[in-house]
Design an enzyme around this catalytic site. Structure first.
Site, mmCIF file in Angstrom:
data_model
loop_
_atom_site.group_PDB
_atom_site.id
_atom_site.type_symbol
_atom_site.label_atom_id
_atom_site.label_comp_id
_atom_site.label_asym_id
_atom_site.label_seq_id
_atom_site.Cartn_x
_atom_site.Cartn_y
_atom_site.Cartn_z
ATOM 1 N N GLU A 253 -14.551 3.202 6.161
ATOM 2 C CA GLU A 253 -13.089 3.279 6.023
ATOM 3 C C GLU A 253 -12.655 3.202 4.560
ATOM 4 O OE1 GLU A 253 -11.550 0.263 8.736
ATOM 5 O OE2 GLU A 253 -11.868 1.629 10.406
ATOM 6 N N ASP B 257 -14.465 -0.262 18.309
ATOM 7 C CA ASP B 257 -13.694 -1.108 17.398
ATOM 8 C C ASP B 257 -12.839 -2.085 18.184
ATOM 9 O OD1 ASP B 257 -12.472 -2.122 15.172
ATOM 10 O OD2 ASP B 257 -11.108 -0.436 14.886
ATOM 11 N N GLU C 236 -5.811 -7.380 17.771
ATOM 12 C CA GLU C 236 -5.404 -6.089 17.227
ATOM 13 C C GLU C 236 -5.125 -5.071 18.329
ATOM 14 O OE1 GLU C 236 -8.223 -4.411 14.484
ATOM 15 O OE2 GLU C 236 -7.159 -2.497 14.386
HETATM 16 C C1 GCV Z 1 -10.520 -4.722 8.091
HETATM 17 C C2 GCV Z 1 -10.473 -1.603 12.304
HETATM 18 C C3 GCV Z 1 -9.179 -2.216 11.858
HETATM 19 C C4 GCV Z 1 -9.136 -2.368 10.363
HETATM 20 C C5 GCV Z 1 -10.319 -3.199 9.930
HETATM 21 C C6 GCV Z 1 -11.589 -2.486 10.386
HETATM 22 C C7 GCV Z 1 -12.837 -3.262 10.065
HETATM 23 O O1 GCV Z 1 -10.548 -0.274 11.914
HETATM 24 O O2 GCV Z 1 -8.123 -1.424 12.323
HETATM 25 O O3 GCV Z 1 -7.932 -2.995 10.015
HETATM 26 O O4 GCV Z 1 -10.356 -3.393 8.545
HETATM 27 O O5 GCV Z 1 -11.542 -2.320 11.784
HETATM 28 O O6 GCV Z 1 -13.280 -3.980 10.946
HETATM 29 O O7 GCV Z 1 -13.345 -3.152 8.972
#
Ligand code: GCV
Length: 935
Positions: free
Chosen positions: A311, A384, A412
């Protein structure tokens, strides 16, 4: 509060009963309301109200009269202080701390080396110096602390202690909290305010830091990573390291080791090196020196956590190196200091088709290549933190590598701080998942604890849900997840019901109706959430905010078409994912006939008429589960209402408000998902009829404020007979709107244009249409809307973007080509930005000007005082945009999820040119989509 002393937190007597951390109660008196005194939730489950059962109280008072401790420092000192204060309050009398046995009723703390390790403890009765005593024996200091909290749990839950004889040890060596807290105090995926750590005020500590450490210790957590894995390198800058020292010291006293997330590019960001290549000698040196400096500041730092090549985070891949190379670089530098590195396996390319496979394919070939002090941190499932996923196939695929599991305590994808969703049952499912990696019974729990492959390092990390809200988690019942995470980390074999009951008693007291009701609400809530959000394992039916239902934006994940739905992850016809598991799991997942119903649509694409093991068709299950799930939320809300007077009014009312919102949101989920699946399948529900309205298209729409627009809505008739449907839009804050109707045959659909005139000032909002059709119930999905003021009613109306993209009617173009010239209405000075046109969404939203560098736009502002409105956002996630006016920061947008936009409003005095400087966070783009000054 400054200058918090050890004494304030550690030593203490029942005089501390009066201190804030014990009282926390205020306001309405019990006598007036019939309910216990109000509380604000700030004490979490560390409440020690007087024991109300007279018989138990007498017994406790007889057995526990004073604390005997060998030490008033460190974790044992903390244990003694906690016991003294808590027992003083529970038993309603002084509970002094002494250094030796001196009369009846000693509670003796001591350590004795144990095969069960330094964190183990026993709680027993015995004789010390000839006196009958209750004895907490720790295998080490932490063991004593955990034993102390165990004893307090017994009293808080009104358990007898006359036959005390128990021995405990943690199953997982690493039991960590992971915080996604940013340097600026914001919290990624945090739903309860800002960071608990108050980074900007460090080294100053508050009582809140102490409560935090106590809360972790009370459930046996032994480490915390305090900063986001999307890591800001400033956390390891020299000035920050100094500021972290008191925090590390406080945590240490509660047996909690501090850990830091690292930015892999730190040698470039902080060290000015030209590379972060793990094989570069300069980079190695830089890390060696930096990590030595870190350990000089915090000698017992636990180690580091790294998110790399994921990411957008930097990592070793860009240098042609592997994840093992990256991890070993840090591991080698940390090893001399006893530090470890936790290296995350969460890697993906935002490609729905590949996501489930990427981590396995990346890490499996690296098995055995990681250093001994490196641990691969693997999310519970391959995607995720979805509401349900199969256990990650990497569990059991890395026999020669230390592995730990990452769970998400912050909700989340599971309702954030609005929906009640108790995750202990979800976590137990994954802990108990039998990988068959080393024969039957090779559960995930055994692999991550190190037991299966005889590894010393392993354990679990939980992404935390704490924020600076008074009650820590905003939805007060969400703190049950924090507690449950810790209790399972200690022992995954504990029963969900026992954990939930324990938390409820500790948090709300021992009223039998309250205990039974709250425990039931917690235990059923994950299944209920699954029912109305996640049919049969489908993932990502959600918008970019990971909260709002939005199946139309993520079609690649559910693959619903006219015939069927589900993601084919089989070896035979899909992306091959099922082949990553050991047999017989792989066979069970691969073969449709054997696939568990609850993962069916995660693993297979099936026709809507496919029958589940229950005999119900897939489509009927989708309808039933959504209607039943939403109805269950109504019942949950009613059960909470029934607790009025049994718990304090304040906490009851706070949660009653959460349940009201929960019910609204569950209804929205039901309407959106059932409506979507009807629209896709055209199969009528065997049990229900309805009409429905859903958004047309899959993006936010832009309406023009101050004049009439037509909003296109898609209507459908999910009843067996023809029906006339009348759709409208609510009249809100100066908006006017009309209605439009349509006669539809059974199963028919069509669009209508509903007239609406929004008020002139720009807004970002969600429109909730109305729909009527005789007595038929209406399912209503919502539509995200951005309004932009009519160009003709603006002094200046500008659509920013590329030089050729379409323009919003009545708006002038601003592109990189507009360079400032004297007398011009606007133009760039000192260099032009870039632009992008995403090609989707309407003229204003689809394109923008942007850059990673700061750029300045000069504007000629007509005389007078004005409000200048600036639109920012993107169909992809966008980082904050900062606006400076004449050199001063006047607006900063929030981080915006993909498809979200924000209007920033600033005040300007005109009759002159003004310079607006746009900038972003380092390395990220700022965005400007439009600009308007109203007449
Ligand atoms: C910290 C998901 C979440 C992100 C998070 C990522 C991760 O994509 O939406 O906010 O980033 O996981 O675990 O690195």
């Amino acid at each position: 509060m400054t200058g918090v002393t050890r004494r304030g937190f550690v030593a203490g007597t029942s005089a501390a009963v009066a201190a804030g951390w014990l009282s926390g109660a205020a306001g309405t008196a019990w006598a007036e309301t019939g309910a216990p005194p109000d509380e604000d939730g700030s004490r979490l489950w560390l409440r020690y109200p007087p024991v109300s059962d007279r018989g138990l109280l007498d017994a406790y008072r007889r057995d526990l009269q004073y604390v005997v401790t060998p030490d008033v420092e460190g974790p044992i000192g903390s244990a003694a202080g906690e016991l003294s204060r808590a027992l003083g309050s529970l038993l309603g009398r002084d509970m002094p701390i002494r250094r030796k046995v001196d009369g009846a009723g000693p509670l003796v703390l001591r350590t004795a080396e144990s095969d069960a390790g330094p964190e183990s403890y026993t709680l027993r009765r015995g004789r010390v110096d000839g006196t009958a005593a209750v004895i907490i024996t720790g295998g080490g200091d932490r063991g004593v602390l955990y034993g102390a909290f165990h004893l307090l749990r017994l009293l808080q839950t009104h358990a007898p202690i006359d036959r005390l004889d128990l021995a405990e040890r943690p199953r997982n060596p690493l039991r960590l909290a992971n915080h996604w807290d940013n340097f600026d105090g914001s919290v990624e995926r945090g739903y309860a305010g800002r960071s608990v750590f108050g980074f900007a005020n460090l080294p100053e500590l508050t009582e809140r830091h102490a409560t935090y450490a106590r809360a972790l210790a009370s459930v046996g957590l032994n480490g915390t990573v305090i900063n986001n894995v999307n890591a800001n390198a400033q956390f390891i800058a020299p000035e920050m390291l100094i500021k972290l020292q008191p925090l590390a010291a406080l945590l240490r006293n509660w047996g909690v080791s501090l850990y830091l997330s690292l930015n892999f590019a730190s040698p470039m960001i902080l060290g000015g090196l030209a590379t972060a290549d793990p094989f570069d000698a300069g980079v190695k040196d830089w890390w060696r020196i930096k990590i030595t400096e870190i350990y000089q500041a915090v000698p017992d730092l636990g180690g580091f956590l790294v998110k790399a090549d994921s990411e957008g985070q930097p990592g070793p891949i860009s240098y042609g190196r592997t994840h093992a190379d990256g991890a070993n670089l840090i591991a080698e530098a940390a090893a001399p200091h006893g530090g470890i590195v936790m290296w995350r396996a969460f890697v993906h390319d935002f490609n729905a088709l590949e996501w489930s496979n990427k981590a396995y394919e990346t890490f499996k070939p690296l098995d055995g290549k990681f250093a001994d002090n490196a641990v691969v941190q693997i999310k519970n499932g391959p995607i995720d933190f979805q509401v349900r996923e199969p256990a990650h196939p990497l569990f059991g695929a890395l026999p020669n590598t230390n592995a730990m599991m990452e769970l998400q305590v912050t909700q989340e994808y599971t309702g954030q701080s609005t929906h009640l969703c108790y995750l202990v049952p979800q976590w137990q499912e994954v802990y108990g998942f039998d990988t068959h990696a080393d024969g039957s019974g090779t559960t995930v729990a055994k692999i991550i604890s190190g037991q299966t492959y005889g590894r010393d390092l392993g354990g679990v990390a939980g992404v935390m849900n704490f924020g600076d809200d008074t009650d820590w988690t905003r939805h007060q019942l969400a703190a049950a997840n924090t507690h449950g995470y810790g209790r399972l980390a200690w022992n995954p074999g504990l029963k969900a019901r026992d954990i939930a009951t324990e938390w409820t008693r500790q948090t709300y007291g021992n009223d039998p109706t309250a205990v039974a009701t709250i425990t039931d609400l917690l235990l059923g809530s994950w299944q209920t959430y699954l029912d109305y959000t996640n049919p049969l394992g489908v993932s990502f039916l959600i918008k970019g905010d990971h909260f709002t239902p939005s199946p139309q934006t993520n079609t690649a994940w559910h693959q619903a078409d006219a015939e069927g739905t589900g993601f084919d992850r089989t070896v035979a016809t899909g992306n091959g994912f099922t082949g990553f598991y050991h047999r017989p799991v792989a066979d069970r997942f691969e073969n449709l006939a054997d696939c568990p119903d609850e993962l069916l649509l995660f693993l297979h694409h099936v026709p809507y008429g496919h029958r589940l093991t229950t005999g119900t068709t897939v489509i009927q299950h989708v309808y039933d589960s959504h209607f039943d799930g939403a109805a269950e939320v109504g019942r949950m809300r009613d059960r909470w209402q029934g607790l009025r007077g049994r718990i304090d009014v304040k906490r009851w009312a706070d949660t009653a408000e959460r349940f009201d919102r929960h019910r609204e949101q569950a209804t929205l989920w039901r309407d959106t998902i059932a409506g979507y699946y009807f629209a896709a399948s055209r199969v009528l529900d065997e049990r229900r009829s309805w009409v429905q309205v859903t958004p047309t298209g899959n993006a936010a729409i832009c309406l023009i404020g101050g004049r009439e627009n037509q909003v296109r809505l898609t209507l459908a008739n999910a009843s067996a007979a023809e029906a006339e449907l009348v759709a409208g839009l609510p009249e809100r804050d100066g908006w006017t709107s009309g209605t439009a109707s349509l006669v539809l045959p059974s199963k028919g659909d069509g669009t209508v244009d509903v007239p609406v005139t929004p008020s002139l000032p720009p807004q970002v909002l969600t429109l909730r249409p109305t729909l009527r059709s005789g007595d038929l119930p209406a399912l209503i999905a919502e539509q995200p809307v951005i309004t932009a003021p009519a160009g003709g009613r603006c002094l200046l109306a500008v659509d920013a973007g590329s030089a050729t993209s379409p323009l919003l009617e009545g708006y002038r173009r601003l592109s990189p080509a507009d360079v400032w010239a004297d007398g011009a209405p606007y133009g760039w000075v000192g260099g032009a930005p870039q632009s992008r046109d995403r090609g989707i969404a309407d003229p204003l939203l689809r394109d923008f000007v942007n850059d990673t560098r700061a750029r300045t736009l000069r504007l000629t502002v007509p005389a007078g005082d004005h409000e200048l409105h600036l639109l920012t956002g993107d169909v992809h996630d966008s980082f904050p945009t900062t606006v400076k006016l004449d050199g001063k920061v006047v607006a900063v947008s929030e981080f915006l999820l993909g498809g979200s936009f924000a209007w920033l409003t600033i005040s300007v005095s005109g009759g002159r040119t003004v310079d607006l400087e746009f900038s972003g966070v380092p390395g990220q783009h700022w965005h400007l989509n439009g600009l308007a000054i109203l007449v």
